[in-house]
Write a protein that holds these residues in place. Structure first.
Motif, PDB file in Angstrom:
ATOM      1  N   ARG A   1       9.747  -7.174  72.740  1.00  0.00           N
ATOM      2  CA  ARG A   1      10.134  -7.696  71.434  1.00  0.00           C
ATOM      3  C   ARG A   1       8.885  -7.908  70.580  1.00  0.00           C
ATOM      4  O   ARG A   1       8.820  -7.555  69.420  1.00  0.00           O
ATOM      5  N   LYS A   2       7.885  -8.545  71.182  1.00  0.00           N
ATOM      6  CA  LYS A   2       6.585  -8.639  70.519  1.00  0.00           C
ATOM      7  C   LYS A   2       5.489  -8.684  71.580  1.00  0.00           C
ATOM      8  O   LYS A   2       5.763  -8.974  72.754  1.00  0.00           O
TER       9      LYS A   2
ATOM     10  N   LYS B   1      -7.650  -2.811  64.618  1.00  0.00           N
ATOM     11  CA  LYS B   1      -6.935  -1.806  65.406  1.00  0.00           C
ATOM     12  C   LYS B   1      -5.844  -2.444  66.272  1.00  0.00           C
ATOM     13  O   LYS B   1      -4.759  -1.876  66.441  1.00  0.00           O
ATOM     14  N   LEU B   2      -6.140  -3.603  66.829  1.00  0.00           N
ATOM     15  CA  LEU B   2      -5.156  -4.301  67.659  1.00  0.00           C
ATOM     16  C   LEU B   2      -3.946  -4.702  66.823  1.00  0.00           C
ATOM     17  O   LEU B   2      -2.799  -4.486  67.231  1.00  0.00           O
ATOM     18  N   ILE B   3      -4.206  -5.275  65.659  1.00  0.00           N
ATOM     19  CA  ILE B   3      -3.106  -5.692  64.785  1.00  0.00           C
ATOM     20  C   ILE B   3      -2.279  -4.462  64.369  1.00  0.00           C
ATOM     21  O   ILE B   3      -1.045  -4.489  64.406  1.00  0.00           O
ATOM     22  N   ASN B   4      -2.983  -3.392  64.037  1.00  0.00           N
ATOM     23  CA  ASN B   4      -2.282  -2.167  63.638  1.00  0.00           C
ATOM     24  C   ASN B   4      -1.456  -1.569  64.769  1.00  0.00           C
ATOM     25  O   ASN B   4      -0.468  -0.887  64.535  1.00  0.00           O
ATOM     26  N   SER B   5      -1.874  -1.791  65.999  1.00  0.00           N
ATOM     27  CA  SER B   5      -1.126  -1.233  67.141  1.00  0.00           C
ATOM     28  C   SER B   5       0.100  -2.081  67.465  1.00  0.00           C
ATOM     29  O   SER B   5       0.893  -1.725  68.330  1.00  0.00           O
ATOM     30  N   GLY B   6       0.246  -3.217  66.781  1.00  0.00           N
ATOM     31  CA  GLY B   6       1.457  -4.023  66.974  1.00  0.00           C
ATOM     32  C   GLY B   6       1.242  -5.355  67.665  1.00  0.00           C
ATOM     33  O   GLY B   6       2.208  -6.069  67.949  1.00  0.00           O
ATOM     34  N   VAL B   7      -0.002  -5.705  67.938  1.00  0.00           N
ATOM     35  CA  VAL B   7      -0.277  -7.020  68.518  1.00  0.00           C
ATOM     36  C   VAL B   7       0.014  -8.075  67.447  1.00  0.00           C
ATOM     37  O   VAL B   7      -0.494  -7.990  66.330  1.00  0.00           O
ATOM     38  N   LYS B   8       0.871  -9.048  67.783  1.00  0.00           N
ATOM     39  CA  LYS B   8       1.284 -10.039  66.785  1.00  0.00           C
ATOM     40  C   LYS B   8       0.315 -11.217  66.715  1.00  0.00           C
ATOM     41  O   LYS B   8       0.115 -11.798  65.650  1.00  0.00           O
TER      42      LYS B   8
ATOM     43  N   GLY C   1      13.490  -7.134  75.075  1.00  0.00           N
ATOM     44  CA  GLY C   1      13.715  -8.486  74.548  1.00  0.00           C
ATOM     45  C   GLY C   1      12.661  -9.500  74.936  1.00  0.00           C
ATOM     46  O   GLY C   1      12.746 -10.667  74.559  1.00  0.00           O
ATOM     47  N   LYS C   2      11.655  -9.059  75.672  1.00  0.00           N
ATOM     48  CA  LYS C   2      10.640 -10.000  76.155  1.00  0.00           C
ATOM     49  C   LYS C   2       9.484 -10.145  75.164  1.00  0.00           C
ATOM     50  O   LYS C   2       9.158  -9.221  74.424  1.00  0.00           O
ATOM     51  N   ASP C   3       8.866 -11.340  75.205  1.00  0.00           N
ATOM     52  CA  ASP C   3       7.586 -11.540  74.517  1.00  0.00           C
ATOM     53  C   ASP C   3       6.503 -11.202  75.537  1.00  0.00           C
ATOM     54  O   ASP C   3       6.285 -11.958  76.487  1.00  0.00           O
ATOM     55  N   VAL C   4       5.881 -10.071  75.342  1.00  0.00           N
ATOM     56  CA  VAL C   4       4.947  -9.579  76.362  1.00  0.00           C
ATOM     57  C   VAL C   4       3.528 -10.064  76.062  1.00  0.00           C
ATOM     58  O   VAL C   4       3.016  -9.869  74.957  1.00  0.00           O
ATOM     59  N   ILE C   5       2.950 -10.711  77.049  1.00  0.00           N
ATOM     60  CA  ILE C   5       1.586 -11.237  76.936  1.00  0.00           C
ATOM     61  C   ILE C   5       0.690 -10.337  77.769  1.00  0.00           C
ATOM     62  O   ILE C   5       0.789 -10.315  78.998  1.00  0.00           O
TER      63      ILE C   5
END
Lengths: 291, 291
Positions: free
Chosen positions: A238-239, A256-263, A209-213
């Motif tokens: 969560r993101k 590649k970063l966006i594709n790996s799920g970086v929002k 549930g965390k927004d991970v930075i």
């Protein structure tokens, strides 16, 4: 006091000039047909405190030579105290001899900057603080974490700061403190048979549930960040938001970063960026705090 | 004694190794995806006389940084006497401040080479001998005129050596002596109204029936050489041969030279050349004479 804007400033010279209310003088600059740089300081400066702004983003070697030309010309003008402000310090990852006989490139770069006439060096978020001792004179490190945190805070609800390796933990701590967030790091291990580097399973890492930075000093090809992003999602994030002080985005790293799920990606202007893709934070306030 | 072959040698390191029978060690070299150079000296060298071969042809700044990395790595290996052999010395035409505040670029380049660890410098046919004093330590100038003369002598019957300006006269004299030829120079004058540079009318210059060899230190965009070629034909030259120690051939200079009436171009390998277009003389024997 005067600010000298070099050939690779990405607007930091102008921003700094406004923040600290110090006049800005831009160097005259051209490149001859053969590729040699020409530099001219269009004003005689003597008995002054001079702040030279020159970042060493690619083409690094050209920007480095231009920095040396600027510094030595100012030193020749006599009795100046020269501070070299190098927002992105190229060659800073070549800070150790992994094999005997390797060039300690950052030593050569810093030595040359010092010898060309810089009395003080200001850098932003160096790769390793220790390497700056090769400069041999006064060094100041400008910390853009407050500005990065302010930008990140707009994008998160339940922040958790994650360092992609143990070496980045202190950096994560600084960002986490600004965000009043928890922080931790992930550990890598090398497979003894294949040599492959994997993320260790970290059962204690609760990111549900965390927004991970995920914060690092630099995004180069993005490999480290992508690995950490995957691990964050595996642990329930969560993101994921990616924060890097310096971003080179080599080999389609952004995609590649966006594709790996970086929002979202938050970075600074030490290297020119496309603001339609990433949130760009100005490092000038961080530099101003050191002057 | 050992020869270290750098990243920009154009075969001079190998030729020199054979001529003086000294072993050659090539540096390990790669360029990272971000553009930073990586250098490794693949052998520990100590208490040795080392000859480092690295030319500074384009990309000059990259080759210059690589030279600094090589020199400082060798200096770190302790107790070596290091000679930097720089066949083409970039930035050597930026040897004066025409306007106040201009970078004296050759000073910065030579200072950096000296400070990175070179004890001795060997260059081929510098633009101006005086500028080499910025190195601050021992400098040797290798003269490739005997080899150039040998090549030229194959191509001429009634040689006459012409310097394209008064500054190049000493160079023309050296070549003329090797060829047992007469020599002279042409003078330029600037039109006070238009600012245009023209060749002065020189009634005493009798080139009728002669094979005129125009010699300069460098062909860059070829402008000087083309002007001199036209003047030579106007004074009766039978054919014109162009001799330059260093040839950059910028902005289609080669084609322009041929179109202006230059029948053959003789140059050296301080900068890579296309041997199907120009006669290329090896400078290694000239270097060997200085070791």
């Amino acid at each position: 006091m005067i600010i000298i804007g070099g050939t690779a400033t990405n607007g930091i010279d102008e921003n700094l000039s406004k923040i600290i209310s110090v006049p800005l003088l831009k160097v005259e600059h051209k490149v001859f047909p053969d590729g040699e740089s020409y530099i001219r300081i269009p004003q005689h400066i003597t008995n002054q405190e001079i702040l030279v702004v020159q970042s060493l983003y690619p083409p690094q070697d050209k920007h480095f030579v231009e920095l040396l030309l600027i510094l030595e010309t100012l030193a020749d003008m006599k009795n100046n105290k020269i501070t070299a402000i190098v927002p992105y310090l190229a060659y800073s990852r070549q800070d150790r001899r992994f094999k005997e006989g390797e060039a300690l490139s950052i030593k050569t770069i810093l030595n040359a900057i010092a010898r060309a006439g810089a009395d003080v060096l200001i850098v932003i978020e160096p790769h390793k603080e220790e390497e700056l001792s090769y400069f041999g004179k006064e060094v100041k490190i400008a910390d853009p974490m407050p500005e990065l945190a302010k930008e990140v805070s707009k994008k998160v609800e339940k922040p958790f700061v994650l360092a992609p390796d143990r070496g980045a933990l202190e950096r994560a701590k600084r960002l986490a403190e600004q965000l009043n967030a928890e922080y931790s790091y992930i550990e890598k291990e090398r497979d003894r048979d294949t040599g492959e580097v994997r993320i260790k399973n970290l059962p204690e890492l609760r990111l549900s549930g965390k927004d991970v930075i995920i914060v690092d000093d630099i995004i180069s090809t993005g490999g480290t960040m992508i690995q950490a992003t995957r691990a964050a999602y595996e642990h329930g994030a969560r993101k994921v938001i990616s924060v890097a002080v310096h971003s080179l985005f080599l080999d389609n790293a952004y995609e590649k970063l966006i594709n790996s799920g970086v929002k979202e990606i938050v970075t600074t202007n030490t290297i020119p960026q496309d603001p339609s893709k990433v949130a760009v934070v100005d490092v000038s306030p961080a530099i101003a705090r050191k002057i």
